[in-house]
Design a protein around this motif. Structure first.
Motif, PDB file in Angstrom:
ATOM      1  N   TRP A 253       0.774  -1.143  -0.081  1.00 24.74           N
ATOM      2  CA  TRP A 253      -0.027  -0.018   0.000  1.00 24.74           C
ATOM      3  C   TRP A 253       0.901   1.188   0.105  1.00 24.74           C
ATOM      4  N   ILE A 254       0.458   2.218  -0.826  1.00 22.65           N
ATOM      5  CA  ILE A 254       1.233   3.553  -0.796  1.00 22.65           C
ATOM      6  C   ILE A 254       0.260   4.450  -0.385  1.00 22.65           C
ATOM      7  N   VAL A 255       0.726   5.400   0.306  1.00 22.94           N
ATOM      8  CA  VAL A 255      -0.155   6.558   0.833  1.00 22.94           C
ATOM      9  C   VAL A 255       0.418   7.651   0.283  1.00 22.94           C
ATOM     10  N   GLN A 256      -0.083   8.756  -0.690  1.00 24.48           N
ATOM     11  CA  GLN A 256       0.480   9.834  -0.768  1.00 24.48           C
ATOM     12  C   GLN A 256      -0.872  10.985  -0.491  1.00 24.48           C
ATOM     13  N   THR A 257      -0.080  12.046   0.146  1.00 25.79           N
ATOM     14  CA  THR A 257      -0.662  12.983   0.658  1.00 25.79           C
ATOM     15  C   THR A 257      -0.456  14.457   0.211  1.00 25.79           C
ATOM     16  N   CYS A 258      -1.429  15.265  -0.009  1.00 32.66           N
ATOM     17  CA  CYS A 258      -0.907  16.518  -0.290  1.00 32.66           C
ATOM     18  C   CYS A 258      -1.645  17.573   0.737  1.00 32.66           C
ATOM     19  N   VAL A 259      -0.961  18.481   1.259  1.00 30.86           N
ATOM     20  CA  VAL A 259      -1.735  19.539   1.914  1.00 30.86           C
ATOM     21  C   VAL A 259      -1.661  20.813   1.146  1.00 30.86           C
ATOM     22  N   THR A 260      -2.736  21.411   0.763  1.00 31.55           N
ATOM     23  CA  THR A 260      -2.685  22.710  -0.191  1.00 31.55           C
ATOM     24  C   THR A 260      -3.346  23.922   0.704  1.00 31.55           C
ATOM     25  N   VAL A 261      -2.604  25.016   0.777  1.00 32.38           N
ATOM     26  CA  VAL A 261      -3.117  26.067   1.648  1.00 32.38           C
ATOM     27  C   VAL A 261      -3.223  27.288   0.845  1.00 32.38           C
ATOM     28  N   LEU A 371       2.924  18.176   5.939  1.00 32.34           N
ATOM     29  CA  LEU A 371       2.652  19.221   6.885  1.00 32.34           C
ATOM     30  C   LEU A 371       3.976  19.891   6.988  1.00 32.34           C
ATOM     31  N   ARG A 372       4.873  18.794   7.362  1.00 34.09           N
ATOM     32  CA  ARG A 372       6.278  19.450   7.593  1.00 34.09           C
ATOM     33  C   ARG A 372       6.980  20.308   6.476  1.00 34.09           C
ATOM     34  N   GLU A 373       6.553  19.639   5.236  1.00 32.11           N
ATOM     35  CA  GLU A 373       7.204  20.227   3.926  1.00 32.11           C
ATOM     36  C   GLU A 373       6.534  21.721   3.684  1.00 32.11           C
ATOM     37  N   LEU A 374       5.105  21.744   4.178  1.00 33.78           N
ATOM     38  CA  LEU A 374       4.590  22.855   3.916  1.00 33.78           C
ATOM     39  C   LEU A 374       4.945  24.145   5.181  1.00 33.78           C
ATOM     40  N   LYS A 375       5.066  23.550   6.188  1.00 32.08           N
ATOM     41  CA  LYS A 375       5.846  24.282   7.344  1.00 32.08           C
ATOM     42  C   LYS A 375       7.095  24.996   6.963  1.00 32.08           C
ATOM     43  N   GLN A 376       7.990  24.034   6.490  1.00 29.66           N
ATOM     44  CA  GLN A 376       9.253  24.708   5.934  1.00 29.66           C
ATOM     45  C   GLN A 376       9.082  26.129   5.237  1.00 29.66           C
ATOM     46  N   ALA A 377       8.007  25.627   4.192  1.00 27.07           N
ATOM     47  CA  ALA A 377       7.771  26.564   3.154  1.00 27.07           C
ATOM     48  C   ALA A 377       7.272  28.010   3.787  1.00 27.07           C
ATOM     49  N   VAL A 378       6.473  27.719   4.613  1.00 28.15           N
ATOM     50  CA  VAL A 378       5.374  29.106   5.120  1.00 28.15           C
ATOM     51  C   VAL A 378       5.488  28.622   6.514  1.00 28.15           C
ATOM     52  N   PRO A 379       6.380  28.964   7.305  1.00 25.39           N
ATOM     53  CA  PRO A 379       6.519  28.592   8.620  1.00 25.39           C
ATOM     54  C   PRO A 379       5.316  29.400   9.694  1.00 25.39           C
ATOM     55  N   HIS A 380       5.220  30.538   9.352  1.00 19.52           N
ATOM     56  CA  HIS A 380       4.356  31.477   9.968  1.00 19.52           C
ATOM     57  C   HIS A 380       2.899  30.987  10.053  1.00 19.52           C
ATOM     58  N   LEU A 381       2.508  30.151   8.997  1.00 20.60           N
ATOM     59  CA  LEU A 381       1.268  29.622   9.076  1.00 20.60           C
ATOM     60  C   LEU A 381       0.918  28.398   9.775  1.00 20.60           C
ATOM     61  N   PHE A 382       2.141  27.578  10.243  1.00 17.96           N
ATOM     62  CA  PHE A 382       2.178  26.390  10.835  1.00 17.96           C
ATOM     63  C   PHE A 382       2.898  26.405  12.124  1.00 17.96           C
ATOM     64  N   LEU A 383       3.096  27.496  12.726  1.00 17.85           N
ATOM     65  CA  LEU A 383       3.655  27.691  13.919  1.00 17.85           C
ATOM     66  C   LEU A 383       3.050  26.516  15.072  1.00 17.85           C
ATOM     67  N   GLY A 384       3.840  25.517  15.601  1.00 16.77           N
ATOM     68  CA  GLY A 384       3.655  24.895  16.727  1.00 16.77           C
ATOM     69  C   GLY A 384       3.049  25.403  17.925  1.00 16.77           C
ATOM     70  N   ALA A 385       2.166  24.544  18.424  1.00 11.94           N
ATOM     71  CA  ALA A 385       1.439  25.084  19.798  1.00 11.94           C
ATOM     72  C   ALA A 385       2.486  25.466  20.904  1.00 11.94           C
ATOM     73  N   LYS A 386       3.785  25.065  20.698  1.00 11.98           N
ATOM     74  CA  LYS A 386       4.780  25.300  21.867  1.00 11.98           C
ATOM     75  C   LYS A 386       5.616  26.754  21.343  1.00 11.98           C
ATOM     76  N   ALA A 387       5.622  26.785  20.100  1.00 12.56           N
ATOM     77  CA  ALA A 387       6.361  27.888  19.361  1.00 12.56           C
ATOM     78  C   ALA A 387       5.491  29.119  19.568  1.00 12.56           C
ATOM     79  N   LYS A 388       4.235  28.907  19.589  1.00 11.12           N
ATOM     80  CA  LYS A 388       3.352  29.909  19.739  1.00 11.12           C
ATOM     81  C   LYS A 388       3.051  30.525  21.408  1.00 11.12           C
ATOM     82  N   LYS A 389       3.647  29.399  22.092  1.00 13.93           N
ATOM     83  CA  LYS A 389       3.769  30.095  23.692  1.00 13.93           C
ATOM     84  C   LYS A 389       4.657  30.776  23.634  1.00 13.93           C
ATOM     85  N   MET A 390       6.005  30.414  22.882  1.00 15.12           N
ATOM     86  CA  MET A 390       7.187  31.218  23.049  1.00 15.12           C
ATOM     87  C   MET A 390       7.069  32.655  22.573  1.00 15.12           C
ATOM     88  N   GLN A 391       6.571  32.542  21.396  1.00 12.51           N
ATOM     89  CA  GLN A 391       6.404  33.969  20.798  1.00 12.51           C
ATOM     90  C   GLN A 391       5.562  34.932  21.535  1.00 12.51           C
TER      91      GLN A 391
END
Lengths: 485, 358
Positions: A253-261, A371-391
């Motif tokens: 089984w192959i699973v392909q995933t795209c997250v488009t924002v 999600l990780r690939e997208l986060k690297q491209a647009v980090p401000h949109l996918f800031l993790g909960a911990k990073a948000k607390k830091m900010q």
């Protein structure tokens, strides 16, 4: 005539289409699948729904497994929940006409599913096939009653399947003998849903298909228009894959995933009364080249196993709509205009059953990678909960740090500090803003560079594939970043 | 008051720290403040006085990670900003004053206390050097005259109450004392008992109480008296683990303020009483022996693990063992069962004269 209600009729048609696509996907030659809804002459509300394909045909052995109701329970649950009040009825009989490329006859069958426990297969007299130049199958059912729901469902299904941009498969929907007064009166007109033929199934197809679908069917932008062009420029996609094909690889089984924002732009924010409004994540799930409503079990597994918080999501609720799309709502407002997850899970060979845990892990790995690939491209949109607390602490911290500089009575110290921060000497009042921006940026970058699983994207870049954690930051940095609440 | 050069040194260290943090940020790293950690040690560390705590090799790193550490670094920076202002303006502020300068940010007084300790540890200075003090709760009476901020205080005048110990010992100079020893008592009730019995009128001494665990001004004041007058110091505490721990705080300092232990500890303190053996030798009724409670036992067991106590105060350690083995404790007030003024008239004097202290 009826022994089955609408949900069974819809379920059967869905299965017929999925089955035709699956057969053709294994066929190395270009195929055409034509879904035809024909208004039966002389009957006020009787329709023939047929799915014809130019694929390899259906062999006798496959016929034993080819019952339209031989489908997974989650799909039938979805149809019975969603279409329980419709009154389209089906007599439970499936007509099949098929031939293989090497065969010398065209076979005809009628399968009666009136006895749900023991389907009855009747082989009819075959027709001669003078030339061995074609193969294919036509599977049809007859239904009676209001057909609107069925029509909408088939049309919507075909639109969704176009996301996959299937290799060498044309999918078309034809309506025949519809009256002028009907809402569906495009008599004998085909709507083609496979715009591009590509050489092989790749994740890029899924990504491109999703973008095309959003522009064409959600935003309804005319192809090639200015809006379409702007949207394609602004949209961002992350891709992930789990499982691997190959003779020596056990994975089937192959699973392909795209997250488009599509990020809400500043103009949109100004127009909106609330700059951060809520936005549902839409999830399209495909199994074996056909759209399928996501089962409750899969949805629970997704909610539970994917580390959503790492990507700044906190799921409030999730539910399927009438078209089978899963809508996921978040606890907090988001800055997305649209966010779509497309998942395609398909078997590469004769598949055996896979353990539930392995299936879930594949899905989680593929989705988190996307999600990780997208986060690297647009980090401000996918800031993790911990990073948000830091900010949240950054304004106080930068204010104090800047205060220590600006309130110092040592002017040479101020100049020295402005040099460290690359600030002009006469802009000592900009310390706070400068420090805050830099710290916010550092948090974003570090959050997007968390240790990750080496999977599809690394494989794509030539790294050896293995499911092990790798460090993209030094050990001490990871330790520093790891939060220990 | 810290002289100007001390303040300048501290300001220079603050600048160094700010410079380091900015360089971290400019390099693309989040600011991290490394703070020395202290651990109890077996041998005495070098220094002006005595300390049983030493800096360990590993440092504590406070940074934007986790709720506790994040709160700690933010509070650190905010208090540091306040401290810089105090030093530049040559002003002083209490810990409570500091808290009220930004209560929203601090949220709780303990956050400020922690930040002050962190700053002192990081800048390697005493708390008084950063111009932050805590209000004193200690009391003093007896043969002592001192000048506090230019005002003469005669501790022999208020014979029935006692004087509050000055908050800032930096501004205190001793004028005169004819005392022969300093008596340190754990409880305010005992302090008042001695005041009522006119103990300081009959004996040339200075009596101090920290009213339980001593605060920084009390310990600092005691240290000032010992340094200036070179008098013996006798401690009168309950014969229970908590009484002994209070006495240890006077003698060795506390781990929380280990950075300042040398300046605050008074290693010459002797334990005058009470002891379990006082039941036999001073006529205290056996019924006054109380059973140790569970928390007393836990405290005793924890204290017995302190190697420095075993090495530097083996007799105290032995008393602690005895408490645990007998499962009993004795409070100072038990002496009063002999007679109402036995503590002031007989017990203390007898013990000092007969050298019955540890």
């Amino acid at each position: 005539m009826s022994s089955y209600n609408t949900s069974f009729a819809l379920c059967a048609v869905h299965h017929l289409i999925a089955n035709a696509i699956y057969r053709c996907s294994k066929w190395n030659l270009p195929s055409r699948i034509t879904v035809t809804v024909t208004h039966v002459d002389g009957c006020l509300s009787a329709y023939k729904i047929s799915v014809a394909d130019t694929g390899p045909g259906i062999c006798d052995t496959d016929l034993q497994e080819f019952y339209p109701l031989n489908i997974n329970s989650s799909l039938s649950d979805f149809f019975s929940e969603t279409f329980s009040e419709c009154s389209l009825r089906w007599d439970g009989v499936v007509s099949i006409t098929t031939t293989g490329i090497q065969e010398e006859k065209i076979r005809h069958y009628k399968i009666s599913l009136k006895d749900k426990e023991r389907p009855h297969i009747l082989e009819l007299h075959p027709d001669p096939k003078p030339k061995k130049t074609f193969s294919g199958a036509e599977v049809a059912i007859y239904a009676e009653g209001p057909v609107e729901d069925l029509m909408f469902y088939i049309q919507d299904l075909c639109e969704k399947i176009s996301i996959l941009q299937l290799s060498n498969i044309y999918l078309e929907l034809c309506l025949a003998n519809f009256w002028e007064s009907s809402r569906f009166h495009n008599n004998e007109t085909a709507i083609l849903y496979a715009p591009v033929i590509v050489e092989e199934m790749s994740i890029e197809q899924l990504s491109k298909g999703t973008i095309d679908y959003i522009s064409k069917f959600i935003y309804k932008y005319p192809c090639g228009s200015q809006e379409d062009h702007v949207f394609r420029h602004e949209v961002k996609t992350g891709k992930g894959k789990a499982g691997k094909d190959g003779i020596l690889i056990k994975t089937k089984w192959i699973v392909q995933t795209c997250v488009t924002v599509h990020e809400r732009q500043s103009v949109d924010q100004e127009l909106s009364s609330d700059s951060h409004t809520s936005c549902s994540m839409k999830l399209f799930f495909f199994e074996d080249f056909c759209f399928t409503p996501l089962s409750t079990a899969w949805l629970c597994a997704l909610q539970r196993n994917v580390d959503w918080a790492k990507f700044g999501f906190s799921i409030k609720s999730a539910q399927r709509d009438a078209s089978g799309i899963t809508n996921i709502d978040f606890e907090h407002s988001s800055n997305f205009k649209i966010i779509i997850i497309t998942i395609h899970r398909y078997s590469t060979r004769e598949s055996k059953r896979m353990g539930a845990r392995s299936q879930t892990k594949q899905l989680k790995d593929a989705l988190e990678e996307a999600l990780r690939e997208l986060k690297q491209a647009v980090p401000h949109l996918f800031l993790g909960a911990k990073a948000k607390k830091m900010q949240q602490c950054v304004p106080d911290l930068s204010k104090c740090l800047a205060g220590l500089i600006t309130t110092s009575m040592d002017s040479s110290f101020k100049i020295e500090c402005s040099k460290i921060l690359d600030l002009p000497p006469d802009e000592t009042n900009a310390f706070e803003v400068c420090i805050r921006k830099k710290m916010m940026s550092i948090i974003q970058v570090k959050d997007a560079s968390q240790p990750k699983m080496l999977t599809y994207n690394d494989e794509r870049n030539g790294s050896k594939y293995k499911e092990a954690e790798v460090k993209c930051y030094s050990e001490s940095e990871c330790e520093e970043w790891a939060l220990d609440d | 008051m810290a002289d100007l050069s001390t303040a300048q040194k501290i300001l220079k260290r603050i600048q160094d720290l700010v410079r380091e943090l900015l360089q971290d940020i400019a390099r693309g790293s989040l600011p991290v403040i490394s703070i020395d950690r202290f651990i109890p040690c077996d041998s005495l560390t070098d220094g002006d006085g005595l300390s049983v705590y030493e800096r360990c090799e590993s440092q504590e790193r406070i940074a934007l990670k986790g709720r506790t550490s994040t709160q700690r670094i933010v509070a650190f920076m905010r208090v540091l900003l306040i401290v810089q202002g105090l030093l530049q303006q040559e002003k002083h502020a209490s810990k409570r004053d500091v808290y009220y300068m930004d209560p929203r940010l601090f949220g709780d007084q303990v956050i400020v206390d922690q930040a002050i300790n962190d700053i002192c540890t990081k800048l390697k200075c005493a708390r008084s050097s950063i111009h932050v003090f805590s209000a004193s709760k200690g009391l003093v009476m007896g043969c002592l005259q001192y000048i506090d901020q230019g005002r003469l205080v005669d501790c022999s005048r208020h014979r029935l109450s006692g004087f509050p110990i000055p908050t800032l010992t930096d501004g205190v100079t001793l004028a005169m004392s004819e005392a022969e020893y300093i008596l340190l008592v754990e409880k305010e009730t005992v302090f008042q008992r001695l005041a009522n019995d006119g103990y300081c009128m009959k004996n040339r001494c200075i009596v101090i109480t920290g009213r339980g665990y001593p605060d920084v001004p009390t310990r600092s004041f005691l240290r000032l008296l010992v340094n200036a007058l070179h008098l013996p110091v006798y401690g009168l505490v309950d014969a229970d683990p908590y009484g002994l721990d209070i006495l240890c705080t006077y003698r060795f300092g506390s781990l929380a303020m280990a950075y300042d232990a040398e300046a605050l500890a008074t290693p010459s303190i002797r334990w005058l009483g009470v002891f379990l053996s006082d039941v036999r030798f001073h006529g205290i009724p056996v019924r006054c022996l109380l059973p140790l409670r569970e928390n007393d036992k836990r405290k005793a067991e924890a204290m017995l693990k302190r190697q420095y106590l075993k090495i530097h105060a083996p007799l105290w350690w032995g008393q602690l063992q005895e408490l645990l083995s007998t499962g009993t404790k004795l409070e100072i007030e038990a002496v009063s069962t002999i007679s109402f003024s036995a503590l002031a008239n007989e017990y203390i004097v007898s013990k000092i004269n007969n050298l019955q202290f540890l």
